[in-house]
Design a protein around this motif. Structure first.
Motif, short mmCIF file in Angstrom:
data_model
loop_
_atom_site.label_atom_id
_atom_site.label_comp_id
_atom_site.label_asym_id
_atom_site.label_seq_id
_atom_site.Cartn_x
_atom_site.Cartn_y
_atom_site.Cartn_z
N ALA A 81 1.03 -1.03 -0.04
CA ALA A 81 -0.36 0.16 -0.12
C ALA A 81 0.46 1.52 -0.41
O ALA A 81 0.57 2.48 -0.67
N LEU A 82 2.37 0.95 1.03
CA LEU A 82 2.80 2.24 0.49
C LEU A 82 3.71 2.40 -0.45
O LEU A 82 3.82 3.77 -0.95
N VAL A 83 3.81 1.71 -0.86
CA VAL A 83 4.35 1.35 -2.48
C VAL A 83 3.41 1.78 -3.62
O VAL A 83 3.93 2.75 -4.28
N ALA A 84 2.01 1.81 -3.41
CA ALA A 84 1.45 2.55 -4.60
C ALA A 84 1.10 3.80 -3.91
O ALA A 84 0.63 4.20 -5.28
N LEU A 85 0.96 4.12 -2.95
CA LEU A 85 0.85 5.71 -2.90
C LEU A 85 1.93 6.51 -3.09
O LEU A 85 1.46 7.27 -3.66
N ILE A 86 3.36 5.91 -3.24
CA ILE A 86 4.31 6.64 -3.69
C ILE A 86 4.54 6.82 -4.86
O ILE A 86 4.52 7.41 -5.75
N LEU A 87 4.04 5.46 -5.70
CA LEU A 87 4.24 4.90 -7.55
C LEU A 87 2.60 5.48 -8.09
O LEU A 87 3.13 6.18 -9.08
N LEU A 88 1.56 6.16 -7.92
CA LEU A 88 0.73 6.51 -8.06
C LEU A 88 -0.06 7.40 -7.06
O LEU A 88 -1.13 7.91 -6.56
#
Length: 107
Positions: free
Chosen positions: A10-17
């Motif tokens: 979820a954190l990676v998705a928040l950073i990438l998108l």
């Protein structure tokens, strides 16, 4: 102990998108905040409306002075026949004569 892959994802998705994800998160936060603010407000309005309705209902209830029964929208008491207009239709009314005899008691 296993790493929390769901939280990391979820954190990676928040950073990438950042565009659509942040918009979704802000939309959810706005919806929840409106829900938490409006529910007590609506409950207060409903409580006030119920209180006003109850006071209006109580104003329409008359209590018979002869027998004490509460009644609504009647011209006479259904239990004893007392007329709210002042004259009696049955026994036990306020305007019925009372026979009183004075006696002297010797002790």
């Amino acid at each position: 102990r296993r790493p929390p892959w769901l939280l990391i994802g979820a954190l990676v998705a928040l950073i990438l998108l950042p565009g659509p994800t942040l918009r979704l998160l802000f939309g959810v936060a706005r919806g929840l905040s409106l829900l938490f603010l409006l529910l007590p407000l609506l409950a207060g309005v409903a409580g006030l409306a119920a209180w006003l309705w109850w006071r209006r209902l109580q104003a329409q209830v008359k209590q018979c002075p002869a027998c004490g029964i509460p009644t609504m929208n009647t011209s006479s008491c259904p239990a004893c026949g007392y007329s709210f207009a002042g004259s009696t239709q049955g026994s036990g009314g306020k305007n019925d004569p009372i026979d009183v005899q004075a006696e002297i008691l010797d002790d």
